[in-house]
Design a protein around this motif. Structure first.
Motif, PDB file in Angstrom:
ATOM      1  N   PHE A  69     -11.406   0.237   8.428  1.00 19.87           N
ATOM      2  CA  PHE A  69     -10.473  -0.738   8.990  1.00 19.87           C
ATOM      3  C   PHE A  69     -11.186  -2.078   8.997  1.00 19.87           C
ATOM      4  N   TYR A  70     -10.607  -3.051   8.309  1.00 17.17           N
ATOM      5  CA  TYR A  70     -11.169  -4.396   8.255  1.00 17.17           C
ATOM      6  C   TYR A  70     -10.106  -5.397   8.680  1.00 17.17           C
ATOM      7  N   GLU A  71     -10.524  -6.392   9.417  1.00 13.10           N
ATOM      8  CA  GLU A  71      -9.598  -7.445   9.845  1.00 13.10           C
ATOM      9  C   GLU A  71     -10.318  -8.776   9.875  1.00 13.10           C
ATOM     10  N   LYS A 100      -2.477  -2.841   3.177  1.00 15.07           N
ATOM     11  CA  LYS A 100      -2.958  -4.145   3.605  1.00 15.07           C
ATOM     12  C   LYS A 100      -1.785  -4.956   4.122  1.00 15.07           C
ATOM     13  N   VAL A 101      -2.031  -5.706   5.177  1.00 15.95           N
ATOM     14  CA  VAL A 101      -1.037  -6.612   5.740  1.00 15.95           C
ATOM     15  C   VAL A 101      -1.706  -7.967   5.916  1.00 15.95           C
ATOM     16  N   ARG A 140      -4.182 -14.388   8.756  1.00 14.06           N
ATOM     17  CA  ARG A 140      -4.713 -13.117   9.255  1.00 14.06           C
ATOM     18  C   ARG A 140      -4.583 -12.041   8.178  1.00 14.06           C
ATOM     19  N   TYR A 141      -5.570 -11.153   8.133  1.00 12.96           N
ATOM     20  CA  TYR A 141      -5.634 -10.114   7.096  1.00 12.96           C
ATOM     21  C   TYR A 141      -6.090  -8.803   7.717  1.00 12.96           C
ATOM     22  N   GLN A 142      -5.431  -7.693   7.344  1.00 11.52           N
ATOM     23  CA  GLN A 142      -5.844  -6.365   7.781  1.00 11.52           C
ATOM     24  C   GLN A 142      -5.824  -5.411   6.599  1.00 11.52           C
ATOM     25  N   ASP A 143      -6.800  -4.484   6.587  1.00 10.22           N
ATOM     26  CA  ASP A 143      -6.916  -3.474   5.538  1.00 10.22           C
ATOM     27  C   ASP A 143      -7.311  -2.164   6.202  1.00 10.22           C
ATOM     28  N   VAL A 144      -6.429  -1.149   6.118  1.00  9.02           N
ATOM     29  CA  VAL A 144      -6.704   0.137   6.751  1.00  9.02           C
ATOM     30  C   VAL A 144      -6.551   1.249   5.723  1.00  9.02           C
ATOM     31  N   GLY A 202       0.811  -1.203   0.000  1.00 12.24           N
ATOM     32  CA  GLY A 202       0.000   0.000   0.000  1.00 12.24           C
ATOM     33  C   GLY A 202       0.847   1.257   0.000  1.00 12.24           C
ATOM     34  N   ASP A 203       0.268   2.362   0.504  1.00 17.96           N
ATOM     35  CA  ASP A 203       0.899   3.679   0.401  1.00 17.96           C
ATOM     36  C   ASP A 203       0.819   4.427   1.724  1.00 17.96           C
ATOM     37  N   LEU A 204       1.722   5.427   1.839  1.00 17.11           N
ATOM     38  CA  LEU A 204       1.759   6.313   2.995  1.00 17.11           C
ATOM     39  C   LEU A 204       2.148   7.704   2.524  1.00 17.11           C
TER      40      LEU A 204
END
Length: 226
Positions: free
Chosen positions: A170-172, A214-215, A198-202, A3-5
């Protein structure tokens, strides 16, 4: 991370510009079930990435411009603390065990979790003496849901958390298989090993910091039931 920052400047790719790669990180979860309906959830995730790169073009991060073709180092920390309460459906596990003649019990839970999301991003260019960092702490109220299928010494578990509002989300999600390797009859404790994914999307803007990443990845661990 994928992703980006950005922070008061250019949008920077976590992989291609900042140079972050796969890291193995620790996390822990505790779930407390009382004799009543209310249950309690607590969790902590340590997330830290470091990278080195030479940018082909100059870029701006906060109040500084980092020059092209000069090495720089970067880091990203996104630590998370979860605290919440949830409910289970009364007698569902007992009823499903009766229906399946003791073969399988199903438990479904739902509730709310407050996630304290603390992010720190830092970029440093030693040759030019430039260093800048972005930092914020955001409380995220999340909706929580989970399910468990208990088949003797084997358990299948899934859980999800999430919220979306005003361009932020924020999804996990997490799924795992648990195998009991040792247990004391009736009183416990039970020792188990587990593995899963495990999955995360912020995504969103927090204190002038724009994040969209995403991680995800597999995990393994050990746990105890009292």
């Amino acid at each position: 991370p994928d992703g980006d920052l950005s922070y008061k400047g250019d949008t920077l790719s976590l992989k291609n510009i900042l140079g972050f790669d796969t890291e193995y990180q620790p996390f822990a979860v505790a779930k407390i079930e009382t004799l009543g309906l209310i249950r309690f959830y607590a969790g902590y995730t340590r997330m830290h990435f470091e990278g080195e790169n030479n940018a082909t073009q100059s870029f701006q991060f906060a109040d500084y411009t980092f020059k092209a073709s000069i090495p720089f180092e970067s880091s990203l920390t996104a630590d998370q603390l979860d605290i919440g309460v949830y409910l289970g459906i009364p007698f569902l596990k007992t009823a499903t065990k009766v229906v399946t003649l003791g073969f399988s019990g199903i438990d479904i839970e739902f509730g709310a979790i407050l996630k304290i999301f603390k992010l720190n991003g830092k970029i440093e260019q030693t040759q030019t003496g430039i260093s800048e960092e972005a930092d914020f702490t955001a409380p995220l109220p999340l909706i929580y849901g989970g399910a468990e299928i208990d088949i003797g010494n084997l358990k299948f578990e899934v859980e999800g958390k999430g919220i979306g509002y005003k361009g932020k989300h924020f999804y996990e999600g997490m799924g795992r298989v648990k195998i009991k390797i040792f247990g004391v009859p009736i009183t416990g404790p039970d020792i188990y090993i587990h593995a899963g994914y495990r999955y995360q999307d912020v995504k969103g803007e927090f204190s002038d910091v724009n994040v969209s990443f995403k991680v995800q990845g597999p995990f393994a661990g050990v746990g105890v039931n009292f």
